[in-house]
Design a protein around this motif. Structure first.
Motif, PDB file in Angstrom:
ATOM      1  N   GLY A 427      16.610  53.634  97.311  1.00 28.67           N
ATOM      2  CA  GLY A 427      15.901  53.840  98.567  1.00 28.67           C
ATOM      3  C   GLY A 427      15.641  55.305  98.819  1.00 28.67           C
ATOM      4  N   GLU A 512       8.906  51.898 101.681  1.00 27.29           N
ATOM      5  CA  GLU A 512       9.720  52.620 102.656  1.00 27.29           C
ATOM      6  C   GLU A 512       9.389  54.103 102.489  1.00 27.29           C
ATOM      7  N   ARG A 543      11.577  52.709 109.581  1.00 26.55           N
ATOM      8  CA  ARG A 543      11.197  51.343 109.207  1.00 26.55           C
ATOM      9  C   ARG A 543      11.684  51.115 107.774  1.00 26.55           C
ATOM     10  N   TRP A 544      12.774  50.370 107.636  1.00 25.62           N
ATOM     11  CA  TRP A 544      13.393  50.168 106.329  1.00 25.62           C
ATOM     12  C   TRP A 544      12.580  49.203 105.472  1.00 25.62           C
ATOM     13  N   MET A 545      12.796  49.298 104.179  1.00 28.10           N
ATOM     14  CA  MET A 545      12.084  48.428 103.249  1.00 28.10           C
ATOM     15  C   MET A 545      12.387  46.953 103.527  1.00 28.10           C
TER      16      MET A 545
END
Length: 572
Positions: A427, A512, A543-545
């Motif tokens: 991430g 993301e 805004r997360w994956m």
């Protein structure tokens, strides 16, 4: 297995003898009218009653199987996550599996655990007993859809058999029949060419040839999932891999060391390119062939699935005169495609763009591509140093894989160059920590990084998908809000010829993005760890994956199960 005619009859595979229709009515899943309609449909179309109820929309596969399991006191088996041992699968021939809709799953003592679409099918149980000798059969219910998908992903489909017969003619039995020896190389030569072109036709990204003790498994990776297309005998393993080595200009006499090669295959519409890799395994050599299209259609940045806001951020960073733009994710997540789309967007005759790649998978008109050649002394580090002496404006590095390359890239990003590259991280937050692990001082990370994009590819539902509901457990697990539920369009995979009965066709990207804010840069400058980075991002409304993936599922593009399979929930 030869059994005596006086052998005792096989016990019933399930504790109840009531008909399926009666069981479903008793469970309250259908009513008498539904049952009558399904029986009439069955008389015309044939097949099983359960399949008729699903076809008429009276039940879903899951409702049918779950209802029967509850009534019969049986367990439901999830074939999507199960991998029965090869020696257990081979207990029954493929034709019998397809005819009776059964699947041997495991051997427990003297019992055979048998997946069954219809656990009340006495004829199927008797056929299994007579072929295997297992008197004790423990049934597990499986859905019709998951059963068909399992067969399609583990066995040769009839369509593949027809294709091979049409392509090879009289030479086809050498490939299709395990007991036929290879008398000459004609069939092998023609089959290898057919396999390469067939993979291109299906849009596969990789071909896997894997030798086992009793068979050679040939699989294609399509939309990120491996599908078995053929399991010929082991007599074909070495001839096929030797032929591939010849085409790839590799040493056919060397079988104890890994090798790499490249194949070019002419085509009427484009020149096909394949990267070949062999690896010694217990039963021979495993061979993986990756399909490359060097002159593929240039990716359009606006068509990759970014939201409007995300697209504006990427275009803004791509217009900067200097800085570091990183795209992260696991192998096969589309990182290179995304960066090539960025390069295509900013490509201009007034700009000097140079790339360093291993390999060069796609060429862009007007851009200088450098192929890494380790044996010739052209490494990422040496090529990057040379490029920086040639006045580039933009540099694309295939991968920041070691501290040396990373240090040069960061220095370039701080001295008037826009640098694009990839990293293998899960991430955006982990990316900053990875740069620190490679020896980049925290203050340089804070100053150089302009944008980090993390991404995954998830399978897109085929057009055959049908609407479905959602239970409360999934709502809680995925933290779906009431306002999201009101506008949601939930769909489930079905399977059709277009998607090879998989229920999914093509893939969709989930992203993301982090463009470091002043607050985040201060955290980075102080050498903040991953937890501090995550906290800052959360406070800024990141805004997360995972959330982006759930939104895709709510829109009906994919499923929540596919999101859970491909993306990890946000930490904390």
């Amino acid at each position: 297995m030869n059994l005596s005619p006086s052998a005792p009859p096989v016990p019933a595979p399930a504790p109840a003898r009531r008909r399926i229709g009666e069981l479903l009515v008793a469970a309250g899943l259908i009513n008498a009218d539904d049952l009558a309609q399904a029986l009439d449909w069955q008389k015309v179309h044939g097949g099983k009653l359960g399949a008729a109820l699903v076809a008429l929309g009276k039940l879903t596969d899951e409702q049918l199987t779950g209802g029967l399991a509850a009534q019969l006191g049986l367990a439901v088996c999830d074939l999507e996550t199960l991998s029965p041992p090869a020696e257990v699968l081979s207990l029954l021939p493929e034709a019998m599996l397809r005819e009776h809709h059964v699947l041997p799953l495991a051997v427990q003592g003297r019992a055979l655990v048998l997946g069954m679409v219809d656990s009340q099918d006495q004829k199927a149980a008797e056929a299994v007993y007579r072929h295997t000798g297992f008197r004790n059969i423990e049934p597990r219910l499986v859905t019709e859809g998951s059963f068909q998908r399992f067969l399609d992903s583990h066995f040769t489909s009839p369509d593949v058999v027809h294709e091979i017969q049409a392509a090879l003619g009289e030479a086809a039995p050498v490939i299709l029949e395990k007991g036929v020896p290879v008398k000459d190389g004609t069939a092998v030569v023609r089959f290898v060419e057919w396999l390469l072109r067939y993979a291109v036709k299906l849009g596969a990204s990789d071909i896997h040839l894997e030798p086992f003790e009793d068979f050679l498994r040939i699989r294609l990776r399509i939309d990120g999932s491996l599908r078995t297309i053929l399991t010929p005998g082991t007599h074909l393993a070495q001839p096929l891999i030797s032929r591939i080595k010849v085409l790839a200009e590799m040493d056919i006499s060397e079988r104890r060391k890994p090798q790499d090669g490249h194949i070019e295959l002419p085509s009427a519409t484009e020149e096909l390119h394949f990267r070949v890799s062999t690896l010694p395994v217990v039963h021979g050599e495993k061979c993986v062939i990756r399909l490359l299209r060097k002159e593929a259609h240039l990716a359009d940045l606006s068509r990759l699935g970014f939201t409007k806001d995300q697209l504006e951020i990427i275009k803004s960073v791509a217009a900067m005169p200097q800085g570091l733009l990183l795209v992260t994710g696991p192998t096969g997540s589309g990182k290179t495609t995304t960066l090539h789309a960025v390069l295509n967007h900013i490509n201009d005759p007034d700009v000097n763009i140079v790339t360093i790649e291993d390999p060069v998978e796609q060429t862009l008109h007007g851009i200088n591509h450098v192929q890494v050649q380790e044996k010739g002394g052209v490494t990422f580090a040496s090529a990057l140093r040379s490029i920086l002496r040639q006045d580039p404006d933009i540099v694309f590095i295939g991968e920041m894989r070691d501290p040396e390359v990373s240090a040069i890239a960061v220095k370039a990003a701080l001295t008037g160059h826009l640098v694009l590259s990839t990293l293998h991280t899960n991430g955006t937050a982990e990316t900053f920590a990875r740069l620190g692990d490679m020896g980049i001082p925290s203050y340089l990370v804070a100053s150089s990084v302009q944008l980090v994009v993390a991404q995954r590819l998830v399978r897109r539902l085929c057009t055959c998908a049908r609407p479905t509901g959602i239970d409360a457990a999934l709502v809680d697990r995925f933290r779906i809000q009431p306002e999201q539920l009101r506008a949601a369009v939930f769909k489930e995979p079905v399977g059709c010829p277009r998607c090879m009965n998989q229920g999914y066709k093509g893939r969709v990207a989930i992203y993301e993005l982090v463009a470091p804010s002043p607050a985040l840069r201060e955290v980075l400058r102080r050498g903040g760890d991953e937890s501090a980075i995550l906290k800052t991002l959360a406070e800024e409304g990141m805004r997360w994956m995972w959330d982006a993936g759930v939104s895709r599922a709510l829109a009906g593009d994919t499923t929540l199960e596919e999101i859970a399979r491909s993306i990890s929930p946000p930490k904390g």
